[in-house]
Design a protein around this motif. Structure first.
Motif, PDB file in Angstrom:
ATOM      1  N   LEU A  51       0.709  -1.135   0.061  1.00 25.81           N
ATOM      2  CA  LEU A  51      -0.109   0.054   0.168  1.00 25.81           C
ATOM      3  C   LEU A  51       0.875   1.251   0.050  1.00 25.81           C
ATOM      4  O   LEU A  51       0.485   2.246  -0.756  1.00 25.81           O
ATOM      5  N   ASP A  52       1.973   1.188   0.705  1.00 28.83           N
ATOM      6  CA  ASP A  52       2.984   2.624   0.932  1.00 28.83           C
ATOM      7  C   ASP A  52       3.509   2.729  -0.444  1.00 28.83           C
ATOM      8  O   ASP A  52       3.442   3.790  -0.944  1.00 28.83           O
ATOM      9  N   ALA A  53       3.639   1.574  -1.375  1.00 34.18           N
ATOM     10  CA  ALA A  53       4.332   1.662  -2.766  1.00 34.18           C
ATOM     11  C   ALA A  53       3.514   1.990  -3.758  1.00 34.18           C
ATOM     12  O   ALA A  53       3.613   2.797  -4.851  1.00 34.18           O
ATOM     13  N   HIS A  54       1.997   1.555  -3.662  1.00 34.50           N
ATOM     14  CA  HIS A  54       1.198   1.781  -4.752  1.00 34.50           C
ATOM     15  C   HIS A  54      -0.245   2.305  -4.371  1.00 34.50           C
ATOM     16  O   HIS A  54      -0.776   2.797  -5.302  1.00 34.50           O
ATOM     17  N   THR A 104     -14.937   3.188  -4.689  1.00 36.37           N
ATOM     18  CA  THR A 104     -13.621   2.945  -5.092  1.00 36.37           C
ATOM     19  C   THR A 104     -12.329   3.319  -4.337  1.00 36.37           C
ATOM     20  O   THR A 104     -11.268   2.743  -4.921  1.00 36.37           O
ATOM     21  N   PHE A 105     -12.542   4.154  -3.257  1.00 31.75           N
ATOM     22  CA  PHE A 105     -11.392   4.243  -2.417  1.00 31.75           C
ATOM     23  C   PHE A 105     -11.012   2.762  -1.665  1.00 31.75           C
ATOM     24  O   PHE A 105      -9.608   2.768  -1.524  1.00 31.75           O
ATOM     25  N   VAL A 106     -11.708   1.945  -1.544  1.00 34.23           N
ATOM     26  CA  VAL A 106     -11.209   0.652  -0.814  1.00 34.23           C
ATOM     27  C   VAL A 106     -10.715  -0.147  -2.007  1.00 34.23           C
ATOM     28  O   VAL A 106      -9.991  -1.315  -1.849  1.00 34.23           O
ATOM     29  N   ARG A 107     -10.795   0.004  -3.097  1.00 33.09           N
ATOM     30  CA  ARG A 107     -10.373  -0.948  -4.384  1.00 33.09           C
ATOM     31  C   ARG A 107      -9.077  -1.096  -4.280  1.00 33.09           C
ATOM     32  O   ARG A 107      -8.710  -2.379  -4.658  1.00 33.09           O
ATOM     33  N   PRO A 108      -8.105  -0.171  -4.487  1.00 37.04           N
ATOM     34  CA  PRO A 108      -6.682  -0.586  -4.448  1.00 37.04           C
ATOM     35  C   PRO A 108      -6.264  -1.598  -3.120  1.00 37.04           C
ATOM     36  O   PRO A 108      -5.556  -2.450  -3.625  1.00 37.04           O
ATOM     37  N   CYS A 109      -6.827  -1.335  -2.171  1.00 27.57           N
ATOM     38  CA  CYS A 109      -6.766  -2.532  -1.128  1.00 27.57           C
ATOM     39  C   CYS A 109      -7.133  -3.534  -1.562  1.00 27.57           C
ATOM     40  O   CYS A 109      -6.473  -4.600  -1.254  1.00 27.57           O
ATOM     41  N   ARG A 134      -7.363  -4.999  -4.572  1.00 28.79           N
ATOM     42  CA  ARG A 134      -6.700  -5.478  -5.541  1.00 28.79           C
ATOM     43  C   ARG A 134      -5.377  -6.006  -5.087  1.00 28.79           C
ATOM     44  O   ARG A 134      -4.840  -7.080  -5.362  1.00 28.79           O
ATOM     45  N   LEU A 135      -4.866  -5.167  -4.206  1.00 31.33           N
ATOM     46  CA  LEU A 135      -3.511  -5.704  -3.823  1.00 31.33           C
ATOM     47  C   LEU A 135      -3.727  -6.841  -2.733  1.00 31.33           C
ATOM     48  O   LEU A 135      -2.882  -7.727  -2.821  1.00 31.33           O
ATOM     49  N   THR A 136      -4.799  -6.864  -2.015  1.00 28.96           N
ATOM     50  CA  THR A 136      -4.882  -8.190  -1.245  1.00 28.96           C
ATOM     51  C   THR A 136      -4.953  -9.296  -1.990  1.00 28.96           C
ATOM     52  O   THR A 136      -4.473 -10.402  -1.773  1.00 28.96           O
ATOM     53  N   LYS A 154     -11.436  -8.878   3.837  1.00 35.37           N
ATOM     54  CA  LYS A 154     -11.063  -7.447   3.387  1.00 35.37           C
ATOM     55  C   LYS A 154     -10.579  -6.847   4.581  1.00 35.37           C
ATOM     56  O   LYS A 154     -10.966  -6.828   5.627  1.00 35.37           O
ATOM     57  N   ILE A 155      -9.395  -6.077   4.134  1.00 40.00           N
ATOM     58  CA  ILE A 155      -8.741  -4.932   5.202  1.00 40.00           C
ATOM     59  C   ILE A 155      -9.598  -3.974   5.450  1.00 40.00           C
ATOM     60  O   ILE A 155      -9.815  -3.303   6.624  1.00 40.00           O
TER      61      ILE A 155
END
Length: 414
Positions: A322-325, A361-366, A368-370, A385-386
């Motif tokens: 998450l820090d990186a992406h 949409t705000f939670v979607r990067p989490c 996807r990465l998970t 889900k986190i």
């Protein structure tokens, strides 16, 4: 005057072995997404036997559009499942080795055991664990060698050509999603055990099982045939169960299908289908049915017994990504240090505004990465889900699993 199975009691009629065999030879056979996904998890032999069994069905085979949608949504995770399971096992062996070595160290101090001799004991432990880890990797490498490229996808492309139902029109789809919500609230099968998916941010929420049911039953109705659904789902919102025994479909489902079509409904798990493949004049390896049954038991145990909780190591891995992406999501997650509920206004203070439609949409990067980390075997596949979003006391909030705040405090302290 009525009989034992007339009217509202029609759903209680249990299929005999002969009736199941007839259904295999004559009924529409609808395949759920979990069965298609398990082709990646089975041994190559079992996958081949199951695909050959499906081929023997000819034009009676059908895959509901929703099932194929879920297949594509989860295919990469299933494809990586053997690698993830192998990493989980090798990590567990390493953890066991550390535990045994620590135990031996404490014992040696208590009894005054010579440190040189202790090194010999710990060396035996490490050698055994290394040997076991190597064997696990060899098994995985052998399975991968049998699946150069993606032979499963190649076979499914041929098998399912012209066998997938058409997508629902927007209005009909919306009506089905609403009906699924009503059923979940009233605990009407199928799908009410997926109530937790209603807030997962996907287009279908918890409606997936009902959409599969709706599309399969309408297809069977159009073709005026009985319906046999092949599913690995063993939850009580599909099955009529007595202890460990699977009696048949829920009586409510059988009655609903009979009322709609005048026909009969049947359910089979992949292990049952393979055990009956001879009815379709298909030769399968005697171990294939047992292999399918073992996978089903493992996945049921994984979902129902193992606590789906985040560990310190897994949370640290996610935060690095998450820090990186996705730095805004990483910052929002760290706001949960003091408790599992984070108000959107707190996230807005960081310079992001996840209100309204952006909330999903705000939670979607989490997400996807998970999912990617699970596919890579870096996270346990059963982890929740986190972030979930929820409305608390009229205010939109992000909610993390209960164990996460304490883990965040530990990470911050380190």
């Amino acid at each position: 005057m009525n009989g034992l199975y007339d009217g509202e009691f029609a759903g209680y009629k249990i299929a005999s072995p002969a009736e199941l065999d007839t259904a295999l030879r004559e009924a529409v056979v609808a395949v759920d997404a979990n069965v298609l996904l398990d082709l990646y998890r089975f041994s190559p032999r079992t996958s081949s036997d199951l695909i050959n069994t499906f081929k023997s069905l000819g034009d009676r085979l059908v895959v509901p559009h929703q099932a194929l949608r879920e297949f594509w949504r989860h295919r990469q995770r299933a494809q990586g499942s053997p690698r993830g399971a192998t990493k989980t096992a090798t990590d567990a062996l390493a953890k066991a080795a550390r535990s045994m070595n620590d135990t031996l160290g404490i014992w040696a101090k208590a009894v005054g055991f010579n440190q040189g001799d202790l090194a010999g004991l710990t060396g035996e432990v490490n050698a055994l664990v290394s040997s076991l880890q190597e064997k696990l990797q060899q098994v995985l490498a052998h399975a991968d060698a049998d699946r150069v490229g993606d032979p499963i996808l190649e076979q499914l492309e041929e098998l399912l050509r012209g066998r997938v139902t058409s997508p629902l029109a927007d209005e009909e789809h919306a009506s089905c999603v609403a009906e699924a919500g009503r059923r979940i609230a009233a605990e009407i099968p199928p799908g009410y055990k997926d109530a937790g998916k209603q807030e997962d941010g996907s287009a279908d929420g918890g409606a997936g099982d009902y959409l599969v049911w709706y599309q399969a039953t309408r297809y069977a109705q159009e073709h005026q045939r009985d319906l046999l659904i092949v599913t690995r789902d063993e939850k009580e919102d599909w099955w009529w169960r007595q202890g460990a025994e699977f009696i048949g479909p829920r009586p409510e489902l059988s009655l609903e299908f009979q009322s709609l079509t005048g026909r009969r409904l049947f359910l089979l798990r992949p292990t049952d289908l393979l055990a009956r493949a001879s009815v379709l004049e298909v030769d399968v390896d005697e171990e294939s049915s047992a292999d399918a049954g073992r996978l089903s038991s493992y996945l049921e145990e994984l979902e129902g017994v193992r606590p789906a909780t985040w560990t310190l190591e897994e949370l640290a891995v996610l935060l690095v990504e998450l820090d990186a992406h996705a730095p805004p999501q990483a910052a929002a997650l760290r706001l949960a240090t003091s408790g599992p509920v984070v108000r959107c206004s707190e996230v807005s203070a960081l310079g992001d505004d996840p209100e309204g439609t952006v909330l999903v949409t705000f939670v979607r990067p989490c997400d996807r990465l998970t999912a990617t980390l699970k596919e890579q075997g870096l996270l346990h596949p059963a982890l929740p889900k986190i972030f979930r979003f929820s409305r608390r006391e009229g205010v939109w909030c992000f909610v993390v699993p209960e164990e996460v705040p304490a883990l965040l405090r530990t990470l911050a302290a380190n």
